[in-house]
Motif scaffolding. Structure first.
Motif, PDB file in Angstrom:
ATOM      1  N   ALA A  32       0.896  -1.271   0.017  1.00 21.16           N
ATOM      2  CA  ALA A  32       0.084  -0.028  -0.012  1.00 21.16           C
ATOM      3  C   ALA A  32       0.760   1.310   0.015  1.00 21.16           C
ATOM      4  CB  ALA A  32      -0.844  -0.076   1.249  1.00 21.16           C
ATOM      5  N   ALA A  33       2.141   1.222  -0.115  1.00 23.16           N
ATOM      6  CA  ALA A  33       3.090   2.266   0.234  1.00 23.16           C
ATOM      7  C   ALA A  33       3.031   2.923  -1.670  1.00 23.16           C
ATOM      8  CB  ALA A  33       4.405   1.705   0.215  1.00 23.16           C
ATOM      9  N   PRO A  34       2.799   4.265  -1.377  1.00 25.54           N
ATOM     10  CA  PRO A  34       3.125   5.049  -2.654  1.00 25.54           C
ATOM     11  C   PRO A  34       4.379   4.614  -3.458  1.00 25.54           C
ATOM     12  CG  PRO A  34       3.600   6.512  -0.907  1.00 25.54           C
ATOM     13  CD  PRO A  34       3.054   5.211  -0.215  1.00 25.54           C
ATOM     14  N   ALA A  35       4.035   4.902  -4.838  1.00 27.21           N
ATOM     15  CA  ALA A  35       5.310   4.568  -5.747  1.00 27.21           C
ATOM     16  C   ALA A  35       6.525   5.670  -5.379  1.00 27.21           C
ATOM     17  CB  ALA A  35       4.845   5.117  -7.369  1.00 27.21           C
ATOM     18  N   GLY A  36       7.782   5.059  -5.433  1.00 26.82           N
ATOM     19  CA  GLY A  36       8.926   5.969  -4.895  1.00 26.82           C
ATOM     20  C   GLY A  36       9.223   5.821  -3.430  1.00 26.82           C
ATOM     21  N   ALA A  37       8.509   5.342  -2.713  1.00 28.61           N
ATOM     22  CA  ALA A  37       8.752   5.584  -1.319  1.00 28.61           C
ATOM     23  C   ALA A  37       9.859   4.338  -1.063  1.00 28.61           C
ATOM     24  CB  ALA A  37       7.499   5.158  -0.355  1.00 28.61           C
ATOM     25  N   VAL A  38      10.904   5.008  -0.190  1.00 29.30           N
ATOM     26  CA  VAL A  38      12.046   3.998   0.189  1.00 29.30           C
ATOM     27  C   VAL A  38      12.064   3.822   1.641  1.00 29.30           C
ATOM     28  CG1 VAL A  38      13.163   4.487  -1.819  1.00 29.30           C
ATOM     29  CG2 VAL A  38      13.534   5.829   0.395  1.00 29.30           C
ATOM     30  N   SER A  39      11.289   4.599   2.585  1.00 29.01           N
ATOM     31  CA  SER A  39      11.368   4.228   4.066  1.00 29.01           C
ATOM     32  C   SER A  39      10.078   5.113   4.551  1.00 29.01           C
ATOM     33  CB  SER A  39      12.541   5.124   4.619  1.00 29.01           C
ATOM     34  OG  SER A  39      12.664   6.637   4.318  1.00 29.01           O
ATOM     35  N   ALA A  66      10.668   9.326   0.341  1.00 29.56           N
ATOM     36  CA  ALA A  66      11.434   9.200  -1.135  1.00 29.56           C
ATOM     37  C   ALA A  66      12.634   9.271  -0.587  1.00 29.56           C
ATOM     38  CB  ALA A  66      10.923  10.230  -2.154  1.00 29.56           C
ATOM     39  N   GLU A  67      13.488   8.765  -1.674  1.00 28.06           N
ATOM     40  CA  GLU A  67      15.040   8.709  -1.676  1.00 28.06           C
ATOM     41  C   GLU A  67      15.503  10.181  -1.414  1.00 28.06           C
ATOM     42  OE1 GLU A  67      18.355   6.827  -1.180  1.00 28.06           O
ATOM     43  OE2 GLU A  67      16.739   5.806  -2.501  1.00 28.06           O
ATOM     44  N   GLY A  68      16.429  10.280  -0.315  1.00 23.61           N
ATOM     45  CA  GLY A  68      16.929  11.877   0.113  1.00 23.61           C
ATOM     46  C   GLY A  68      15.930  12.329   1.198  1.00 23.61           C
ATOM     47  N   GLY A  69      14.563  11.527   1.765  1.00 22.22           N
ATOM     48  CA  GLY A  69      13.976  12.011   2.934  1.00 22.22           C
ATOM     49  C   GLY A  69      12.683  12.821   2.569  1.00 22.22           C
ATOM     50  N   GLN A  70      12.441  13.136   1.612  1.00 20.25           N
ATOM     51  CA  GLN A  70      11.330  14.135   1.151  1.00 20.25           C
ATOM     52  C   GLN A  70      10.226  13.315   1.481  1.00 20.25           C
ATOM     53  OE1 GLN A  70      13.458  13.060  -1.397  1.00 20.25           O
ATOM     54  NE2 GLN A  70      14.461  15.066  -1.837  1.00 20.25           N
ATOM     55  N   PRO A  71       9.177  13.784   2.295  1.00 25.02           N
ATOM     56  CA  PRO A  71       7.944  13.140   2.592  1.00 25.02           C
ATOM     57  C   PRO A  71       6.860  12.941   1.282  1.00 25.02           C
ATOM     58  CG  PRO A  71       7.897  15.325   3.732  1.00 25.02           C
ATOM     59  CD  PRO A  71       9.064  15.069   2.644  1.00 25.02           C
ATOM     60  N   ILE A  72       6.382  11.894   1.154  1.00 23.45           N
ATOM     61  CA  ILE A  72       5.570  11.619  -0.166  1.00 23.45           C
ATOM     62  C   ILE A  72       4.181  11.588   0.401  1.00 23.45           C
ATOM     63  CG2 ILE A  72       4.789   9.993  -1.888  1.00 23.45           C
ATOM     64  CD1 ILE A  72       7.612   8.908  -1.764  1.00 23.45           C
TER      65      ILE A  72
END
Length: 129
Positions: A1-8, A69-75
C-alpha cells in the motif's frame, strides 16, 4: 500500500496503541516509538499494532504511517483510526448471586457449598440439522 517511489517510512501513534515493526530477514521484532524513527521500506516488512486498553470513545486512537522518497522528502501518509473493545467474562465467582468484574476467585475453582469459581453450563446439543 506504499506510494510509488517510497523507500522508507516512519510511524506515529497515540499513547493507547503499541506498534511493532518486523523487517524481512530479521527474526527480532522491534517496538516502534511514538515518533522519529525511520524504517527502510522493504517487501516483507510488517507493522503490527494493538491496543493496550479499551477506548473511551469511537476512533480515539490512531496510527499514522508517513512515507518518504530517496533523500528523505515526504511523499504521503496513511492513517488508521482504532477503537479498542474491552471483553471480559464476568461471573458470580463466589456464588453469592452477584456478578463482579474483578473478583479474585475468578481465575480458580473450588468444589462444594463453600467453594468458589464460576459454574459454566454449556449447551452442546445440535440446535438445527
Amino acid at each position: 500500500a506504499a506510494p510509488a517511489g517510497a523507500v522508507s517510512f516512519s510511524v506515529k501513534h497515540t499513547e493507547g496503541v503499541s506498534v511493532e515493526v518486523a523487517c524481512r530477514g530479521q527474526a527480532e521484532v522491534r517496538s516502534a516509538p511514538g515518533r522519529g524513527t525511520r524504517w527502510p521500506l522493504d517487501e516483507g516488512t510488517v507493522l503490527r499494532f494493538s491496543m493496550s486498553r479499551a477506548s473511551t470513545e469511537v476512533n480515539d486512537n490512531k496510527v499514522t504511517v508517513s512515507f518518504y522518497a530517496e533523500g528523505g522528502q515526504p511523499i504521503n501518509q496513511a492513517r488508521v483510526f482504532l477503537t479498542g473493545i474491552g471483553i471480559s467474562l464476568d461471573v458470580d465467582a463466589d456464588r453469592d448471586g452477584v456478578v463482579e468484574k474483578n473478583n479474585p476467585n475468578k481465575a480458580s475453582w473450588t468444589w462444594g457449598s463453600e467453594g468458589h469459581g464460576a459454574i459454566l453450563l454449556v449447551s452442546c446439543d445440535k440446535e438445527s440439522p
